[in-house]
Design a protein around this motif. Structure first.
Motif: not given
Length: 332
Positions: A83, A152, A157, A160
């Protein structure tokens, strides 16, 4: 696949824009489940590093692996596992908070129902559930930042990237973003944070790399970096600037170290190894010389002093670093 066990690994990364060398043999190794800080002024190479690691730019030299995949050979695999939150919120101000997150969910391939469920879960997680039905233009700066962070994380994810995530935020909003980042890492996300806010790196990062002129010039925990320029420091504050030079000379003789004079604060700061003996010696010597002090105290060095000691200049966007930042912006 990479077998080092690092969430992020960069070796000898180089990137040039015309005549400007943005990165010059940059190395970094980020353990999983940690917050790793890149600390440096504008133009030091922080954003270029993030852009390369996030597959937005290709390095000229070197190798980078993120979440187990090479950023040049397998960019699609990297993008599916990361992200990215840039320096400014990327939300649509016309859409509601919930609609913003649902759009990101659809872009990541979720079904409409799954995107809505994920949006609702993230709004709750980031304290935005009540604001979710409102247009993002009605959000405060801190709320927009949290919405951007939530976006995000739509696809959960593994890594990040946060590129100066609290730029322009007031202290209260900044603290809210810090808390959100800590919760992400507690849930298993690895965070690479770039910042020029020294307090931010000190508060958040498990480890910090100090970056200057495209190279990592030091790496370690905040305490380890502080210990590189000495242990404790004694600060002496005078009632006015008239005796600063005399006080600095006296303090330097007592401590056997070069003091730092901050004229605008009427303060003299010096590193010490034996805080008790030096504190007593400074007070006695200043009193004997008739120099009246307003305050005296012992503290740990700040990361600002660490950066100054390691690079020879302060971590701010002015001066040569600011000029280099302008060159990079023009070249890119």
């Amino acid at each position: 696949m990479d077998t080092t066990g690092h969430a992020v690994l960069a070796e000898g990364i180089g990137k040039r824009y015309g005549a400007t060398q943005a990165l010059d043999g940059f190395d970094i190794a980020v353990p999983p489940g940690t917050i790793y800080g890149l600390l440096g002024p504008n133009g030091a190479g922080k954003t270029t590093t993030v852009e390369i690691l996030a597959t937005l730019r290709r390095p000229d030299t070197g190798r980078a692996v993120v979440a187990g995949y090479d950023v040049v050979r397998d960019p699609g695999q990297v993008r599916a596992r990361i992200g990215l939150t840039g320096q400014y919120a990327a939300v649509d101000e016309v859409l509601t908070g919930r609609e913003n997150l649902a759009v990101f969910g659809r872009l990541y391939g979720l079904s409409p129902a799954a995107a809505r469920r994920r949006a609702d879960a993230l709004l709750e997680e980031f304290g935005l559930a009540e604001a979710g039905p409102r247009p993002a233009r009605q959000y405060s700066g801190g709320m927009r930042r949290r919405l951007d962070l939530a976006a995000s994380l739509i696809h959960r994810p593994r890594v990040l990237f946060l590129d100066e995530p609290t730029t322009g935020l007031d202290p209260r909003s900044r603290t809210g973003v810090w808390n959100a980042v800590r919760e992400l890492v507690a849930a298993g996300t690895t965070v690479l944070l770039t910042t020029q806010y020294l307090e931010e790196a000190d508060q958040l990062a498990d480890r910090i790399a100090v970056i200057d002129a495209g190279r990592a010039v030091a790496e370690g925990s905040a305490d380890q970096l502080k210990s590189r320029i000495g242990g404790d420091r004694i600060d002496v504050v005078l009632s006015g600037p008239g005796s600063l030079a005399e006080a600095a000379a006296i303090i330097g003789r007592v401590c056997g170290a070069q003091p730092r004079v901050l004229a605008e604060e009427h303060r003299v700061s010096v590193p010490v190894s034996d805080r008790t003996a030096m504190l007593t010696g400074i007070v006695r010597a200043l009193d004997d010389a008739g120099v009246h002090l307003e305050d005296i105290g012992v503290r740990r060095p700040t990361l600002d002093e660490v950066f100054l000691g390691l690079t020879g200049h302060r971590a701010d966007p002015s001066g040569a670093a600011g000029a280099r930042h302008a060159e990079l912006e023009a070249a890119s």
